[in-house]
Scaffold this motif. Structure first.
Motif, PDB file in Angstrom:
ATOM      1  N   THR A 295     -40.564  -6.824   9.870  1.00  0.00           N
ATOM      2  CA  THR A 295     -40.014  -8.016  10.513  1.00  0.00           C
ATOM      3  C   THR A 295     -38.513  -8.082  10.301  1.00  0.00           C
ATOM      4  OG1 THR A 295     -42.070  -9.266  10.260  1.00  0.00           O
ATOM      5  CG2 THR A 295     -40.036 -10.531  10.517  1.00  0.00           C
ATOM      6  N   ALA A 296     -37.780  -8.183  11.402  1.00  0.00           N
ATOM      7  CA  ALA A 296     -36.321  -8.196  11.344  1.00  0.00           C
ATOM      8  C   ALA A 296     -35.767  -8.354  12.755  1.00  0.00           C
ATOM      9  CB  ALA A 296     -35.796  -6.890  10.733  1.00  0.00           C
ATOM     10  N   VAL A 297     -34.463  -8.553  12.824  1.00  0.00           N
ATOM     11  CA  VAL A 297     -33.776  -8.426  14.104  1.00  0.00           C
ATOM     12  C   VAL A 297     -33.353  -6.968  14.245  1.00  0.00           C
ATOM     13  CG1 VAL A 297     -31.810  -9.135  15.504  1.00  0.00           C
ATOM     14  CG2 VAL A 297     -32.946 -10.805  14.010  1.00  0.00           C
ATOM     15  N   TYR A 298     -33.715  -6.377  15.335  1.00  0.00           N
ATOM     16  CA  TYR A 298     -33.424  -4.965  15.592  1.00  0.00           C
ATOM     17  C   TYR A 298     -32.230  -4.859  16.537  1.00  0.00           C
ATOM     18  CZ  TYR A 298     -37.624  -3.431  13.202  1.00  0.00           C
ATOM     19  OH  TYR A 298     -38.565  -3.164  12.235  1.00  0.00           O
ATOM     20  N   TYR A 299     -31.254  -4.068  16.120  1.00  0.00           N
ATOM     21  CA  TYR A 299     -30.021  -3.905  16.885  1.00  0.00           C
ATOM     22  C   TYR A 299     -29.891  -2.468  17.386  1.00  0.00           C
ATOM     23  CZ  TYR A 299     -28.543  -8.285  14.701  1.00  0.00           C
ATOM     24  OH  TYR A 299     -28.456  -9.592  14.279  1.00  0.00           O
ATOM     25  N   CYS A 300     -29.504  -2.345  18.628  1.00  0.00           N
ATOM     26  CA  CYS A 300     -29.226  -1.046  19.218  1.00  0.00           C
ATOM     27  C   CYS A 300     -27.759  -0.678  18.970  1.00  0.00           C
ATOM     28  CB  CYS A 300     -29.512  -1.105  20.717  1.00  0.00           C
ATOM     29  SG  CYS A 300     -29.082   0.375  21.633  1.00  0.00           S
ATOM     30  N   ASN A 301     -27.515   0.574  18.704  1.00  0.00           N
ATOM     31  CA  ASN A 301     -26.143   1.064  18.488  1.00  0.00           C
ATOM     32  C   ASN A 301     -25.903   2.310  19.319  1.00  0.00           C
ATOM     33  OD1 ASN A 301     -24.589   3.293  16.589  1.00  0.00           O
ATOM     34  ND2 ASN A 301     -23.569   1.303  16.651  1.00  0.00           N
TER      35      ASN A 301
END
Length: 122
Positions: free
Chosen positions: A90-96
């Motif tokens: 569980t988390a906020v997933y960020y694209c890079n």
């Protein structure tokens, strides 16, 4: 200007699966590496997985064998298939997108998406 738009987050039960997508748009000649990071409440942002232009992948130990990263270089899109999800995911997933070339006259740059929430809970 390059923009990254993520999709695919949501709520899933433990043991379930989700597929995240991130599409890069704008003037893009090529992208060295694309990846996914995540940040849980009270924790630092951490690398989940990355994939180089040639296809070499790298995974955090905590997701090896459960997550698979892939990319479509024509569509400038990166995907993260997440299986056997756990509450700890569980988390906020960020694209890079790292090393983005938009012009041969300008240096490469890195960009981030706005983040998508993944919640694993029963």
């Amino acid at each position: 200007q390059v923009q990254l738009v993520e999709s695919g987050g949501g709520l899933v039960q433990p043991g379930g699966s989700l597929r995240l997508s991130c599409a890069a748009s704008g003037i893009i000649l090529d992208i060295n590496a694309m990846g996914w990071y995540r940040q849980a409440p009270g924790k630092e942002r951490e690398l989940v997985a990355s994939i180089a232009l040639g296809g070499t992948t790298n995974y955090a130990d905590s997701v090896k064998g459960r997550f698979t990263i892939s990319r479509d270089n024509v569509k400038n899109t990166v995907y993260l298939q997440m299986n056997s999800l756990k509450p700890d995911d569980t988390a906020v997933y960020y694209c890079n997108a790292d090393g983005v070339r938009s012009s041969f006259a300008l240096p490469r740059r890195a960009y981030w998406g706005q983040g998508t929430q993944v919640t694993v809970s029963s």
